[in-house]
Scaffold this motif. Structure first.
Motif, PDB file in Angstrom:
ATOM      1  N   LEU A   1      -5.492   3.941   3.457  1.00 30.11           N
ATOM      2  CA  LEU A   1      -5.431   2.680   4.195  1.00 30.11           C
ATOM      3  C   LEU A   1      -4.069   2.448   4.864  1.00 30.11           C
ATOM      4  O   LEU A   1      -3.875   1.421   5.524  1.00 30.11           O
ATOM      5  CB  LEU A   1      -5.722   1.513   3.264  1.00 30.11           C
ATOM      6  CG  LEU A   1      -7.115   1.483   2.613  1.00 30.11           C
ATOM      7  CD1 LEU A   1      -7.220   0.276   1.672  1.00 30.11           C
ATOM      8  CD2 LEU A   1      -8.193   1.414   3.688  1.00 30.11           C
ATOM      9  N   ALA A   2      -3.146   3.406   4.690  1.00 25.97           N
ATOM     10  CA  ALA A   2      -1.785   3.199   5.191  1.00 25.97           C
ATOM     11  C   ALA A   2      -1.758   3.016   6.718  1.00 25.97           C
ATOM     12  O   ALA A   2      -1.079   2.124   7.231  1.00 25.97           O
ATOM     13  CB  ALA A   2      -0.902   4.372   4.780  1.00 25.97           C
ATOM     14  N   ASN A   3      -2.481   3.864   7.428  1.00 28.00           N
ATOM     15  CA  ASN A   3      -2.492   3.738   8.892  1.00 28.00           C
ATOM     16  C   ASN A   3      -3.113   2.418   9.345  1.00 28.00           C
ATOM     17  O   ASN A   3      -2.653   1.787  10.299  1.00 28.00           O
ATOM     18  CB  ASN A   3      -3.248   4.909   9.521  1.00 28.00           C
ATOM     19  CG  ASN A   3      -2.487   6.216   9.411  1.00 28.00           C
ATOM     20  OD1 ASN A   3      -1.265   6.219   9.234  1.00 28.00           O
ATOM     21  ND2 ASN A   3      -3.196   7.335   9.504  1.00 28.00           N
ATOM     22  N   LEU A   4      -4.158   1.998   8.631  1.00 28.57           N
ATOM     23  CA  LEU A   4      -4.805   0.739   8.956  1.00 28.57           C
ATOM     24  C   LEU A   4      -3.853  -0.435   8.716  1.00 28.57           C
ATOM     25  O   LEU A   4      -3.788  -1.372   9.524  1.00 28.57           O
ATOM     26  CB  LEU A   4      -6.067   0.574   8.123  1.00 28.57           C
ATOM     27  CG  LEU A   4      -6.965  -0.623   8.461  1.00 28.57           C
ATOM     28  CD1 LEU A   4      -7.462  -0.531   9.900  1.00 28.57           C
ATOM     29  CD2 LEU A   4      -8.140  -0.693   7.489  1.00 28.57           C
TER      30      LEU A   4
ATOM     31  N   ILE B   1       0.850  -1.191   0.000  1.00 27.80           N
ATOM     32  CA  ILE B   1       0.000   0.000   0.000  1.00 27.80           C
ATOM     33  C   ILE B   1       0.883   1.237   0.000  1.00 27.80           C
ATOM     34  O   ILE B   1       1.876   1.313   0.735  1.00 27.80           O
ATOM     35  CB  ILE B   1      -0.936   0.001   1.234  1.00 27.80           C
ATOM     36  CG1 ILE B   1      -1.951  -1.153   1.125  1.00 27.80           C
ATOM     37  CG2 ILE B   1      -1.661   1.325   1.403  1.00 27.80           C
ATOM     38  CD1 ILE B   1      -2.882  -1.252   2.297  1.00 27.80           C
ATOM     39  N   ALA B   2       0.539   2.194  -0.840  1.00 28.70           N
ATOM     40  CA  ALA B   2       1.313   3.432  -0.923  1.00 28.70           C
ATOM     41  C   ALA B   2       1.246   4.198   0.399  1.00 28.70           C
ATOM     42  O   ALA B   2       0.245   4.126   1.135  1.00 28.70           O
ATOM     43  CB  ALA B   2       0.775   4.311  -2.049  1.00 28.70           C
ATOM     44  N   ASP B   3       2.318   4.947   0.686  1.00 27.22           N
ATOM     45  CA  ASP B   3       2.387   5.684   1.947  1.00 27.22           C
ATOM     46  C   ASP B   3       1.276   6.712   2.080  1.00 27.22           C
ATOM     47  O   ASP B   3       0.842   7.030   3.190  1.00 27.22           O
ATOM     48  CB  ASP B   3       3.743   6.391   2.075  1.00 27.22           C
ATOM     49  CG  ASP B   3       4.879   5.385   2.258  1.00 27.22           C
ATOM     50  OD1 ASP B   3       4.592   4.229   2.624  1.00 27.22           O
ATOM     51  OD2 ASP B   3       6.044   5.770   2.042  1.00 27.22           O
ATOM     52  N   ASP B   4       0.831   7.261   0.928  1.00 23.10           N
ATOM     53  CA  ASP B   4      -0.210   8.292   0.988  1.00 23.10           C
ATOM     54  C   ASP B   4      -1.623   7.707   0.861  1.00 23.10           C
ATOM     55  O   ASP B   4      -2.604   8.439   0.740  1.00 23.10           O
ATOM     56  CB  ASP B   4       0.012   9.344  -0.099  1.00 23.10           C
ATOM     57  CG  ASP B   4       0.033   8.733  -1.505  1.00 23.10           C
ATOM     58  OD1 ASP B   4      -0.015   7.483  -1.619  1.00 23.10           O
ATOM     59  OD2 ASP B   4       0.098   9.507  -2.477  1.00 23.10           O
TER      60      ASP B   4
END
Length: 313
Positions: free
Chosen positions: A255-258, A249-252
């Motif tokens: 869903l990154a935090n998830l 998943i891309a950093d931006d």
């Protein structure tokens, strides 16, 4: 092996021990409330602790005088000086005799210079509340729970009665130490309740503590309390996919935090599973009691009540 908490509460004396930070005071409070809810007159005794039991129970600060903190439940934060004074009075009964002996300048200097005497004063006071003085006596409480210092200091406290028996001449002090050892080694009356988190270092310390208790001190461990156990969210077969989700998943991405949370949680679940397997493998005959992780920014009375209900059911 699972354990019935009610059997744990059938003891007269429980010594709650474990690595610093595993939640010994919280477990002591929950055990105290659980016992009190069953009608047992119970005392939670802290050993010269940085007192936080009052915050957990929602009561005024607890000092070196025994106070009532809930129906059937008392508490005290023992200090060496106060414990020595009270323990001496419990044994000698007569204030003038206590003052003649314990307030004597030479005796006080001797006691201050004697290794282990402060630990013995606190352990002795707690055990005296449980069993009283002399053969056939009965203490003031149905159950005394000693919220012990962290593992190393807790072991040192438990070693003191044997040291006294080994070196003290025949007399009152030696007889009391022998009675304490008799209590601490009787699995029907007493037990060392070991508290741990399902993490590598606390489990390692738990195994070392159990070895010292069983091989050196010959004291029973009726249960290991697994504190702050996380519910399993990810099946083992899917754990690797969630652990590496953040790599895809891309950093931006929204869903990154998830994905990062999934990585952390799967890691914790893996460690928890491995730690439990290690305990099961190395301590197969020691009952275990699991207490759930309660998600709260600060622990208060309602959380301790929840844990006590889990113990009492």
């Amino acid at each position: 092996m699972a354990s019935e908490p009610s059997k744990l509460l059938d003891h007269e004396f429980l010594f709650v021990c474990g690595k610093g930070g595993v939640g010994k005071t919280t477990v002591s409070a929950a055990l105290g409330l659980a016992a009190a809810s069953k009608g047992k007159k119970t005392l939670v005794a802290m050993a010269n602790a940085k007192e936080r039991l009052s915050n957990l129970l929602g009561v005024p600060p607890i000092g070196d005088e025994v106070v009532t903190v809930a129906p059937n439940l008392d508490a005290v934060n023992m200090t060496p000086t106060a414990a020595m004074r009270e323990y001496g009075m419990m044994i000698l009964k007569i204030k003038a005799l206590y003052e003649a002996i314990f307030e004597n300048r030479l005796v006080r200097a001797f006691l201050r210079g004697t290794p282990g005497v402060e630990a013995w004063a606190m352990l002795g006071k707690a055990y005296f509340h449980a069993v009283g003085h002399g053969p056939g006596a009965k203490g003031e409480y149905d159950l005394v729970i000693l919220d012990a210092p962290a593992t190393g200091h807790g072991l040192d406290m438990l070693r003191v009665p044997q040291v006294i028996v080994d070196v003290a001449p025949p007399g009152l002090l030696r007889r009391e130490a022998e009675r304490a050892l008799e209590l601490l080694r009787d699995p029907k009356r007493s037990g060392i309740c070991v508290v741990t988190l399902l993490e590598e270092m606390p489990v390692s310390e738990t195994l070392e503590l159990h070895q010292a208790l069983s091989e050196e001190l010959h004291m029973p461990v009726p249960a290991v309390v697994l504190n702050q156990v996380l519910p399993k969210l990810f099946p083992a077969s899917e754990r690797e996919a969630f652990r590496t989700l953040h790599e895809r998943i891309a950093d931006d991405s929204p869903l990154a935090n998830l994905a990062e949370a999934a990585r952390i949680r799967t890691g914790r679940e893996t460690v928890q599973e491995q730690s439990l397997a290690r305990l099961s493998r190395q301590l197969p005959d020691i009952p275990r009691i699991s207490l759930p992780h309660l998600f709260a920014p600060e622990f208060g009375r309602e959380h301790v009540d929840a844990l006590s209900r889990a113990l009492a059911q």
